[in-house]
Structures are given as structure tokens and as C-alpha cells.
Design a protein around this motif. Sequence first.
Motif, PDB file in Angstrom:
ATOM      1  N   LEU A 166       0.824  -1.636   0.021  1.00  0.00           N
ATOM      2  CA  LEU A 166       0.269   0.126  -0.021  1.00  0.00           C
ATOM      3  C   LEU A 166       1.161   1.488   0.259  1.00  0.00           C
ATOM      4  CD1 LEU A 166      -3.106  -1.168   3.011  1.00  0.00           C
ATOM      5  CD2 LEU A 166      -2.656  -0.734  -0.058  1.00  0.00           C
ATOM      6  N   GLU A 167       2.343   1.279   0.312  1.00  0.00           N
ATOM      7  CA  GLU A 167       2.569   2.766   0.756  1.00  0.00           C
ATOM      8  C   GLU A 167       3.351   2.985  -0.520  1.00  0.00           C
ATOM      9  OE1 GLU A 167       3.085   4.415   2.976  1.00  0.00           O
ATOM     10  OE2 GLU A 167       5.048   5.686   2.132  1.00  0.00           O
ATOM     11  N   TRP A 168       4.065   1.349  -1.295  1.00  0.00           N
ATOM     12  CA  TRP A 168       4.611   1.848  -2.557  1.00  0.00           C
ATOM     13  C   TRP A 168       3.426   2.115  -3.300  1.00  0.00           C
ATOM     14  CZ3 TRP A 168       3.013  -0.813  -7.429  1.00  0.00           C
ATOM     15  CH2 TRP A 168       3.769  -0.951  -8.353  1.00  0.00           C
ATOM     16  N   ILE A 169       2.065   1.323  -3.797  1.00  0.00           N
ATOM     17  CA  ILE A 169       0.658   2.084  -4.210  1.00  0.00           C
ATOM     18  C   ILE A 169       0.961   3.719  -3.941  1.00  0.00           C
ATOM     19  CG2 ILE A 169      -1.175   1.719  -4.696  1.00  0.00           C
ATOM     20  CD1 ILE A 169      -1.315  -0.989  -3.913  1.00  0.00           C
ATOM     21  N   ARG A 170       0.548   3.755  -2.786  1.00  0.00           N
ATOM     22  CA  ARG A 170       0.553   5.281  -1.884  1.00  0.00           C
ATOM     23  C   ARG A 170       1.865   6.410  -3.155  1.00  0.00           C
ATOM     24  NH1 ARG A 170       3.040   9.502   0.963  1.00  0.00           N
ATOM     25  NH2 ARG A 170       4.212   7.278   1.628  1.00  0.00           N
ATOM     26  N   ARG A 171       3.059   6.341  -2.959  1.00  0.00           N
ATOM     27  CA  ARG A 171       4.075   6.785  -3.690  1.00  0.00           C
ATOM     28  C   ARG A 171       4.371   6.655  -5.138  1.00  0.00           C
ATOM     29  NH1 ARG A 171       7.028   3.297  -0.022  1.00  0.00           N
ATOM     30  NH2 ARG A 171       8.212   2.726  -2.302  1.00  0.00           N
ATOM     31  N   THR A 172       3.571   5.846  -5.662  1.00  0.00           N
ATOM     32  CA  THR A 172       3.466   5.534  -7.531  1.00  0.00           C
ATOM     33  C   THR A 172       2.193   6.059  -7.939  1.00  0.00           C
ATOM     34  OG1 THR A 172       4.404   3.899  -6.634  1.00  0.00           O
ATOM     35  CG2 THR A 172       3.673   4.315  -9.199  1.00  0.00           C
ATOM     36  N   ILE A 173       0.467   6.666  -6.891  1.00  0.00           N
ATOM     37  CA  ILE A 173      -0.085   7.156  -8.086  1.00  0.00           C
ATOM     38  C   ILE A 173       0.139   9.092  -8.153  1.00  0.00           C
ATOM     39  CG2 ILE A 173      -2.176   8.052  -7.169  1.00  0.00           C
ATOM     40  CD1 ILE A 173      -2.440   4.999  -6.481  1.00  0.00           C
ATOM     41  N   PRO A 174       0.874   9.386  -6.467  1.00  0.00           N
ATOM     42  CA  PRO A 174       0.963  11.256  -7.159  1.00  0.00           C
ATOM     43  C   PRO A 174       1.970  10.950  -8.578  1.00  0.00           C
ATOM     44  CG  PRO A 174       1.323  10.570  -4.748  1.00  0.00           C
ATOM     45  CD  PRO A 174       0.956   9.108  -5.090  1.00  0.00           C
ATOM     46  N   TRP A 175       2.813  10.542  -8.448  1.00  0.00           N
ATOM     47  CA  TRP A 175       4.210  10.419  -9.513  1.00  0.00           C
ATOM     48  C   TRP A 175       2.917  10.111 -10.955  1.00  0.00           C
ATOM     49  CZ3 TRP A 175       5.351   6.094 -13.048  1.00  0.00           C
ATOM     50  CH2 TRP A 175       6.461   6.344 -13.774  1.00  0.00           C
ATOM     51  N   LEU A 176       2.284   9.231 -11.093  1.00  0.00           N
ATOM     52  CA  LEU A 176       1.566   9.071 -11.955  1.00  0.00           C
ATOM     53  C   LEU A 176       0.696   9.852 -12.220  1.00  0.00           C
ATOM     54  CD1 LEU A 176       0.929   5.254 -12.095  1.00  0.00           C
ATOM     55  CD2 LEU A 176       2.463   6.593 -13.307  1.00  0.00           C
ATOM     56  N   GLU A 177       0.362  10.930 -11.415  1.00  0.00           N
ATOM     57  CA  GLU A 177      -1.146  11.531 -11.173  1.00  0.00           C
ATOM     58  C   GLU A 177      -0.445  13.703 -11.770  1.00  0.00           C
ATOM     59  OE1 GLU A 177      -4.473  10.618  -7.755  1.00  0.00           O
ATOM     60  OE2 GLU A 177      -2.630  11.415  -7.869  1.00  0.00           O
ATOM     61  N   ASP A 194      11.004   6.571 -19.026  1.00  0.00           N
ATOM     62  CA  ASP A 194      11.051   6.237 -17.504  1.00  0.00           C
ATOM     63  C   ASP A 194       9.528   5.386 -16.733  1.00  0.00           C
ATOM     64  OD1 ASP A 194      12.149   9.549 -16.203  1.00  0.00           O
ATOM     65  OD2 ASP A 194      13.323   7.681 -17.935  1.00  0.00           O
ATOM     66  N   PHE A 195       8.638   5.948 -18.170  1.00  0.00           N
ATOM     67  CA  PHE A 195       6.953   4.838 -17.877  1.00  0.00           C
ATOM     68  C   PHE A 195       7.374   3.537 -18.053  1.00  0.00           C
ATOM     69  CE2 PHE A 195       2.695   4.798 -16.789  1.00  0.00           C
ATOM     70  CZ  PHE A 195       2.527   4.338 -18.117  1.00  0.00           C
ATOM     71  N   ARG A 196       7.449   3.842 -19.500  1.00  0.00           N
ATOM     72  CA  ARG A 196       8.284   1.891 -19.900  1.00  0.00           C
ATOM     73  C   ARG A 196       9.215   1.261 -18.829  1.00  0.00           C
ATOM     74  NH1 ARG A 196       9.814   4.187 -24.618  1.00  0.00           N
ATOM     75  NH2 ARG A 196       7.697   4.077 -26.433  1.00  0.00           N
ATOM     76  N   ASP A 197      10.214   2.075 -18.015  1.00  0.00           N
ATOM     77  CA  ASP A 197      10.732   1.041 -16.855  1.00  0.00           C
ATOM     78  C   ASP A 197       9.656   1.356 -16.680  1.00  0.00           C
ATOM     79  OD1 ASP A 197      13.727   3.634 -17.846  1.00  0.00           O
ATOM     80  OD2 ASP A 197      12.927   1.776 -18.428  1.00  0.00           O
ATOM     81  N   GLY A 256      -4.327   6.546 -17.073  1.00  0.00           N
ATOM     82  CA  GLY A 256      -4.794   7.752 -17.470  1.00  0.00           C
ATOM     83  C   GLY A 256      -3.523   8.991 -18.119  1.00  0.00           C
ATOM     84  N   TYR A 257      -2.198   8.096 -17.757  1.00  0.00           N
ATOM     85  CA  TYR A 257      -0.960   8.370 -17.339  1.00  0.00           C
ATOM     86  C   TYR A 257      -0.419   8.415 -18.740  1.00  0.00           C
ATOM     87  CZ  TYR A 257       3.556   9.806 -16.408  1.00  0.00           C
ATOM     88  OH  TYR A 257       5.713  10.418 -16.210  1.00  0.00           O
ATOM     89  N   GLU A 258      -0.553   6.850 -18.989  1.00  0.00           N
ATOM     90  CA  GLU A 258       0.228   7.394 -20.667  1.00  0.00           C
ATOM     91  C   GLU A 258      -0.380   7.606 -21.605  1.00  0.00           C
ATOM     92  OE1 GLU A 258      -0.228   2.540 -21.361  1.00  0.00           O
ATOM     93  OE2 GLU A 258       1.500   3.041 -22.969  1.00  0.00           O
ATOM     94  N   GLU A 259      -1.670   7.274 -21.571  1.00  0.00           N
ATOM     95  CA  GLU A 259      -2.939   8.417 -22.412  1.00  0.00           C
ATOM     96  C   GLU A 259      -2.041   9.927 -22.462  1.00  0.00           C
ATOM     97  OE1 GLU A 259      -6.655   5.938 -21.974  1.00  0.00           O
ATOM     98  OE2 GLU A 259      -6.828   7.474 -21.337  1.00  0.00           O
ATOM     99  N   TRP A 260      -1.999  10.392 -21.425  1.00  0.00           N
ATOM    100  CA  TRP A 260      -1.647  12.423 -21.255  1.00  0.00           C
ATOM    101  C   TRP A 260      -0.847  12.230 -21.875  1.00  0.00           C
ATOM    102  CZ3 TRP A 260       2.516  13.471 -18.548  1.00  0.00           C
ATOM    103  CH2 TRP A 260       2.653  14.814 -18.441  1.00  0.00           C
ATOM    104  N   LEU A 261       0.613  11.105 -21.251  1.00  0.00           N
ATOM    105  CA  LEU A 261       1.942  11.297 -22.316  1.00  0.00           C
ATOM    106  C   LEU A 261       2.383  10.711 -24.044  1.00  0.00           C
ATOM    107  CD1 LEU A 261       3.744   8.639 -20.019  1.00  0.00           C
ATOM    108  CD2 LEU A 261       4.759  10.883 -20.228  1.00  0.00           C
ATOM    109  N   GLN A 572       7.194  -1.550 -28.106  1.00  0.00           N
ATOM    110  CA  GLN A 572       8.659  -0.217 -27.890  1.00  0.00           C
ATOM    111  C   GLN A 572       8.703   0.615 -29.331  1.00  0.00           C
ATOM    112  OE1 GLN A 572      11.890  -0.745 -25.378  1.00  0.00           O
ATOM    113  NE2 GLN A 572      12.990   0.946 -25.642  1.00  0.00           N
ATOM    114  N   LEU A 573       8.822  -0.513 -30.268  1.00  0.00           N
ATOM    115  CA  LEU A 573       9.658   0.006 -31.603  1.00  0.00           C
ATOM    116  C   LEU A 573       8.529   0.940 -32.453  1.00  0.00           C
ATOM    117  CD1 LEU A 573      11.571  -3.132 -33.454  1.00  0.00           C
ATOM    118  CD2 LEU A 573      12.552  -0.910 -32.008  1.00  0.00           C
TER     119      LEU A 573
END
Length: 766
Positions: A166-177, A194-197, A256-261, A572-573
Amino acid sequence: MTLGMIWTIILRFAIQDISVEETSAKEGLLLWCQRKTAPYRNVNVQNFHISWKDGLALCALIHRHRPDLIDYSKLRKDDPIGNLNTAFEVAEKFLDIPKMLDAEDIVNTPKPDEKAIMTYVSCFYHAFAGAEQAETAANRICKVLAVNQENEKLMEEYEKLASELLEWIRRTIPWLENRTAEQTMRAMQQKLEDFRDYRRIHKPPRVQEKCQLEINFNTLQTKLRLSNRPAFMPSEGKMVSDIANAWKGLEGVEKGYEEWLLTEIRRLERLDHLAEKFKQKCTMHESWTGGKEELLSQKDYESASLMEIRALMRKHEAFESDLAAHQDRVEQIAAIAQELNELDYHDAASVNARCQGICDQWDNLGTLTQKRRDALERVEKLWETIDQLYLEFAKRAAPFNNWMDGAMEDLQDMFIVHSIEEIQSLITAHDQFKATLPEADKERMATMGIHNEILKIAQTYGIKLSGINPYTNLSPQDISSKWDAVKHLVPLRDQMLQEEVARQQANERLRRQFAAQANIIGPWIQTKMEEISHVSVDIAGSLEEQMNSLKQYEGNIINYKSNIDKLEGDHQLSQESLIFDNKHTNYTMEHVRVGWEQLLTTIARTINEVENQILTRDAKGISQEQLNEFRASFNHFDRKRNGMMDPDDFRACLISMGYDLGEVEFARIMTLVDPNNTGVVTFQAFIDFMTRETAETDTAEQVMASFKILASDKNYITVDELRRELPPDQAEYCISRMTRYIGGDGATGALDYISFSSALYGESDL
């Protein structure tokens, strides 16, 4: 002989009621002695004669049950008579065991009388029978405490894993948002990388952790049910459903983040194209307007002759025609600037400043043009002598020159396409342009013919020409050089279009290559999902066969991962080539990723369900035939074929199996099979219910009774009694968790084992 018969009779009555683990009386007594003396040095009881000669075995029996009567550390193996007499005296004085044997006879006899030794040792057995009962009770408590300790460890591990995920999800969501757009294409492409990584490296281990967390939770709940413990309720916000909701929210933000990118990359691509086009048009316009304000501000008409004034008027009319022709270009520049602003171009300030400068200059040109016309009209007269040829050349040269300017601009125009159809459309337009070149060449020849006619007249009549056309700045050389430039740009444009065709064909190959794999992998994943669901409801084989089948499926799925990785490489190509659509397949990489993750989760969850069924079968003693009957009944009433029954189907199943159910009884049963009020009954819950009444499990009352034996029938127990009767770690476990006994009959430091036993089974708080 008579004495031997007497010993035989005494021995028979002394040991006839001795039984240890279903052995004979003699073997049971020997086994009892071996267990009690096992921890003592220099003691090895193998029989009832020689093993007792040194007296240490008798002293060990006494010390084992009454360590306060003998100091075993002071005994010596080389003093057998002293050891035997010590044991005889202590037994007679404190244990009411009469002295039946003589120490010297035992020591001096090569093989002491077996029956006499057995009779005397049996007295110790009967004397310590109560302690034996306490040992049994202690074993039961140890078993119960071991189960509880293991369950608590599993609970702590679940809480830890859940908190970390849950802590990982909590840290990751703000990055994706974070939707802060970069100003350059390179920076946005780095964000995409970075998103692909994140997708390839950081997320897959978390998917495995989530799956393992669900498996641990199900295993823990199964163990709690099998040990008759209450179901485990994680801390608030750490339920499996909470983690699933958090994961779902993560995936939503991720999508949503991928679509935005991708949208931002398209926007920046469009912005770069528009910015370059804006600069090009501005440069051409500024090149055209250069010096026009100074020209319009001249007052050369004040000292000009009539002919010169007339020439100036015609020149001005030609300029106005040219000015009107450039109106569209100014409007195009303004339109591009507006679009750059609407798309939030990072350097919009400089664009706006340059556009404003062009517009202001254009307005000033219009004002100056009108002022000059007014001035010329003030001295307006009809010009009788006008060089029609000069005028005609100017009128034909200006639009033709403007056409060539437009042609050069179009031939050098930047373009961006995403499909073969679009580039073919540009090629068609270019071919249409090339088809107009013969007519344009005729116009050029006609214009140049006017100039040749002027030269012919001048030569015929001896007119000395100044070499300057008073009505236009365009010279025949200008027309010729621009025409050569147009002809030079045509093949260059052909080459650019053909190169773009090659690029679009390469992109089309990438689309087809990706689609060919995706159209195989997508149905394969769906087929495997259906096959796994069929294995989970198959009753033709045993659970072990189902497990082997599922393991084979799992191996095949893991081996298939290379195809997913290859598809990721093709994807990716495609993205690196800025390919964002594919008409050859309905499967996107996102669809395949989600399907693959669901397939991994489904096979792991299905294997865990079969493991829990095996655990339940072995713990409850269910035969394979019974389990198949349960599965057949469950499948018959699983009308939706989703591995779950709703309450109505479950009730119909119970009635078909002979249960007479009222509303109250059925509600009680539903609380057992669906404690979380999910509204469905799983196959595991169905098996637990069907085997619940035949299960042999410990209860809180049994544990209380065992503690009461250790406490010598008291309502409390002391710390010394716990440490004497239980292993050290479990004794300390009880001491740390038992509350103080509050009854009036309690000794100092007394502990309440009754509330502790209730708490073990969820009947109170531990």
C-alpha cells in the motif's frame, strides 16, 4: 519358589493398569521410565535389572517430579549404595513408598531381580500419576500455543506485506498523477521511457507481491478455520479488498498517465511543426515587407514630371495588388500563432511578439499605402502616354511572381503524416501541381515575350531605356531565376515524398508485425483462462491430478513470457516510430499486459485454492470420493458457472442434501460460510461447512481444563508452575499475555488462565 510366586502376584496387581501409548504393562512402564530420565546424565534405562544398580535412575525419577527432595548434581555414579539408600529413604519418608529392596543386595548381585525392581518402580509410577496427567495437559497447551504463535506470525507477515504494498501504491500514484508537461519533445520522450521502465521493471515485482499477499491471506484463513480459530481481520485499510481497490486505482491512474504522455507527445510534435512553419512564413513575409515602409513614405512625386507621376501611380497600383495578395499570408501567420497559443506552446511569448510586430507593420503598410494613393490622386491627371508594354509586363509578372512565390513556399512546406494514405494524398497533390507547370511555362513565356517586345521597339525606334520598369521591381532575370528555382525544387519535393513513403511503409510493416503477434497472444491468453477455469471445476480426477495439471499450465504460461517480451519490443519500436494506431488488430499492448497479469494472478489463485482444498481434505479426513461428491453438488447448483453460489442456490443445495432449514438456521449457516457478507458462497467455504461437524479440533473449554490440571485444580496459575510444566518459549509466551488473576483466593503474582484460553479462540480480547 514361594517367594517368586509372591513377587509375581504383587507385580501383576502393581502394573496391570499401566498403559503408555497402547503398549503392554511392562513395556509401558519401561517407556515411562525412559522418558522421565532422558534428560539426566549417567542414566540410560534399558531394562529392569542392571540399569538400576547405580541408584541414579531412581534418584532421577524422584528429582524429575520432586526436585526439592534430591540435589541430583551432588550424586556420584561411583557411590551406588549411597544413591540407592538416598532414593529408598526419600521415597519412604516423602512419597509413602515402602522400602522393599536392599541396596547392598542390588549392588552385589550381578543381575538384580527384575520382578522386584519392576514392582518397586511401579510404586513411583502410581505416585507420580498426577504429574503424568499434568504433562499431558502441558502437551495439549503446547500444541494449542504453537498453532496460535504460527498464526500470529502469519498475521504479522500479512500486515507487513500489505503495508509495504500500500505504501508503494501511495508513493507511485502521485508520480502517475503528475501531469506537468515538459516543453521539449526530448524531455517528454524521456518521461515515456521512464514510464516504460516502471512497466517493465518496477511494477512486475509488485504484481507478484499482490498475488502472494492474496495467497498468504487465503492460506492463513484456511489454517484458522482448521484450528477452530476466528477468521483473521486485517487492520483497517489493509483488507484484500482494500488492496484490490488501491491496485485498481493505481491501474486507472496508470492508464490515464500513459494516455496523457502520448497526447502530450503528439501535441509537442504538432507544436514543433507549427513553430517551424510560423518561423518560415514570418521570414518570408519580413523579407517581402523589408523596405516597403520607406518606399511608401517617399515624396518623389513632388518633383516628378507628368510621365513620372503617371508611372508612380501605376507602380503604386501594382504594389496595392501585391499587398492584397499578401493579405492571406498575414492571416495565415496570425492563424498559426493563435493555434500555438491554444496548444500552450512554451515560447508563445516570442511568437506573440513577432506576430504582433508583423500585424502592426501590416496595418502601418495599409495606412501608408492609402496616404500615398491620396497624394498621387491630388495630382491626378490622365496619363496620355503610358508604356502599355511596361504596364502589361508588370501586371502579368506580379501575379506570376506571386504564383512562383506560392509554389516555392508549397514545395518547401513542412509536412507530417501518419499513414500511407496521407502521404499518397500529398503525392497526388504534388502530381497535380506538376501538371500545371506546362501552363505556367506558357505564362512565363508570354511575360518574357512582353519584355522582348519592349527591347524590339526600343531598338527599332532608337529609344534609350533606363533598364528599369517604372511599374514593377521585377525584372526578367527575377522571373527566370525564380522559375529555375521552382524547377529545381520539384525533384527535391519528389525525393522528400518518396522518402516519407518509405518511412510509412516501414511503419506499416511494424503495424503488421505487431498485429500478427498480438492476434495470436490475445486469443492464447483467453484460451488459457478458460482452460484453467475448466480444470478448477473438473471432478474427473483427484486434487493432486488437478494440482499437477495446474502446475503444467503454470509452467507453460511462464515459458510463454518470451512471446510477451517480444511483443513489448515490437510495441516499443512502434512508439519510437510515433505509431499510435493499428487497424490490423483490436489488441493493444495495454490489453495484452492486463490479460497477462490476470492470467498470472488466476493460475496462482487457482493453485492456491487447490492447495487449500488438499489441506482441508487431509485435515478433515475427507476421501477423494467425498470431495468429488461435494464438487458435483456444488457444480450442479453453481448456475452461473463462476465458482460461486448465491444464497438461493446454496439453500437449494442444502435442501437437496436433506437439511431442514428455517430462516433463523439458514441465517446462522450463512454467517459461517460468508462471514464477510460478500453475498456468495465459495467452494472452499462449502467444503468447510460440510466437514465442520466431523472435525476434531481443540476448544477453549479443553484448553481451560488442561490449564486447571497444571494449576492443581486452582482457578489461577503461577509463573513457577508455567515455567516448570511448559517449554521455556511457550511458558514466557503465556506469562507475557496472561492478565493478573483478580479473585480473592489468588496467590501473589497469580495469572488468569481462563480469560487467556477464551482469547485464544476469539471469545475475548487477547
